[in-house]
Design an enzyme around this catalytic site. Structure first.
Site, short mmCIF file in Angstrom:
data_model
loop_
_atom_site.label_atom_id
_atom_site.label_comp_id
_atom_site.label_asym_id
_atom_site.label_seq_id
_atom_site.Cartn_x
_atom_site.Cartn_y
_atom_site.Cartn_z
N GLY A 17 0.83 -1.20 0.00
CA GLY A 17 0.00 0.00 0.00
C GLY A 17 0.86 1.24 0.00
O GLY A 17 2.09 1.18 -0.11
N GLY A 18 0.23 2.40 0.15
CA GLY A 18 0.95 3.65 0.11
C GLY A 18 1.93 3.80 1.26
O GLY A 18 3.03 4.35 1.08
N MET A 19 1.56 3.31 2.44
CA MET A 19 2.42 3.48 3.62
C MET A 19 2.76 2.16 4.29
O MET A 19 3.29 2.15 5.40
CB MET A 19 1.74 4.40 4.64
N VAL A 22 2.22 -5.86 3.39
CA VAL A 22 1.72 -6.97 4.19
C VAL A 22 2.40 -8.26 3.75
O VAL A 22 2.52 -8.53 2.55
CB VAL A 22 0.18 -7.10 4.06
N LYS A 37 1.94 -6.67 9.01
CA LYS A 37 1.86 -5.40 8.28
C LYS A 37 3.00 -4.52 8.72
O LYS A 37 3.08 -4.10 9.89
CB LYS A 37 0.52 -4.72 8.55
N ASP A 135 -11.51 3.49 6.17
CA ASP A 135 -11.10 3.06 4.83
C ASP A 135 -11.83 1.79 4.42
O ASP A 135 -11.22 0.82 3.99
CB ASP A 135 -9.58 2.84 4.78
#
Length: 314
Positions: A17-19, A22, A37, A135
């Site tokens: 993901g962006g930040m 996983v 994560k 989200d």
């Protein structure tokens, strides 16, 4: 093979993901497969501190619900530059994401309703603990043989908490953000319900209730026009269409609660979901088949009778 904290052996990266990223990992202490994560370190001044991530992990760990992927542990590892990289150890939900299922188009309305009923039940558990997900989207919903698992409470926040993200940034996925989130107002459970409305719309139609070619265009279009109404869907009960419309209301006060949505959606497909106020419900029979395989709608409805409450008591 990299091992975190002398315990979690990273085996395969399963998402980026962006930040964060996983990994599928093996817990050497308890001899089980888990998801780890890893949170990417932020720039100076960004709200990605170890203490913030630790606080979020603690909040998510309080959620014990059959439709929520459980948080098991929190730790930090040392990056190449000597800095701390926080990580969260979670239940590994086996199955496909709702996003993968939606690549083939809309779901049968009964399956869509059951999916969103279980997502609503997960949100009801979070909201009962004062936690807002922020989200909710197809990529954060896994369809397992036993039902739905909602993932990634990694950006979850206490209800009403101010937005500390840098100016010009918003937390969440643009298509699923409530109008008040776009305006950077404090997140409330009503924001999750807006996202649920978008999710329900997408499951029923195979498309978003907006028209745009990019995230920038999407945010601009959303400021100018309301979501499109649901088209006619053969057999769809009017109360489902009404619930979707109310979830997508601009005024947060008009949106239903997660508890109300879970109960209404479950009732329409004659299913049972596990919500806080119904924890003592009688234990019903379970169905022996997965509810997410392609089959005739009548068979799907029967298979979807696998109750979340069953998983909560086993």
């Amino acid at each position: 093979m990299r091992t975190l904290g002398g315990r979690y052996e990273l085996e395969q990266r399963v998402g980026v993901g962006g930040m964060s990223e996983v990994w599928r990992a093996h817990d050497l202490v308890l001899d089980r497969t888990v998801a780890v994560k890893l949170i990417s370190p932020g720039q100076e001044g960004e709200d990605t501190s170890v203490e913030r991530i630790r606080a979020e992990a603690r909040s998510a760990a309080r959620l014990v619900h059959p439709n929520v992927a459980s948080v098991h542990d929190f730790g930090t590892s040392i990056a190449a530059d000597g800095g701390e990289v926080p990580y969260i150890v979670m239940e590994l939900a086996e199955g496909e994401t709702l996003a993968a299922h939606l690549r083939d188009g809309a779901l049968d309305w009964r399956i869509a309703t059951r999916v969103c009923a279980e997502v609503s039940a997960a949100l009801a558990a979070a909201h009962a603990h004062g936690i807002v997900h922020r989200d909710v989207k197809p990529a954060n919903v896994i369809l397992t043989p036993a039902g739905v698992k909602v993932l990634d409470f990694g950006i979850a926040t206490p209800a009403g908490a101010p937005d500390h993200t840098p100016e010009g940034m918003v937390v969440g996925t643009p298509a699923y953000l409530a109008p008040e989130q776009i305006d950077r107002q404090p997140a409330t459970p009503a924001a999750d319900m807006y996202a649920l409305g978008v999710l329900l719309y997408y499951c029923l139609t195979g498309r978003l209730p907006y028209t745009a070619g990019s995230a920038t265009q999407l945010l601009g279009a959303r400021r100018r026009q309301p979501p499109r109404p649901l088209p006619e869907i053969d057999g769809l009960p009017p109360e489902i269409a009404d619930l979707c419309r109310r979830c997508l209301a601009e005024d947060p006060a008009v949106r239903p609660t997660s508890l109300m949505a879970a109960l209404l959606l479950a009732e329409v497909v004659d299913a049972r979901v596990y919500v806080p106020m119904l924890a003592a419900m009688p234990r019903p029979r379970s169905a022996p088949v997965s509810p997410w395989t392609d089959r005739a709608a009548a068979e799907a409805t029967e298979a979807m009778a696998v109750p979340a409450a069953e998983g909560a008591r086993s």
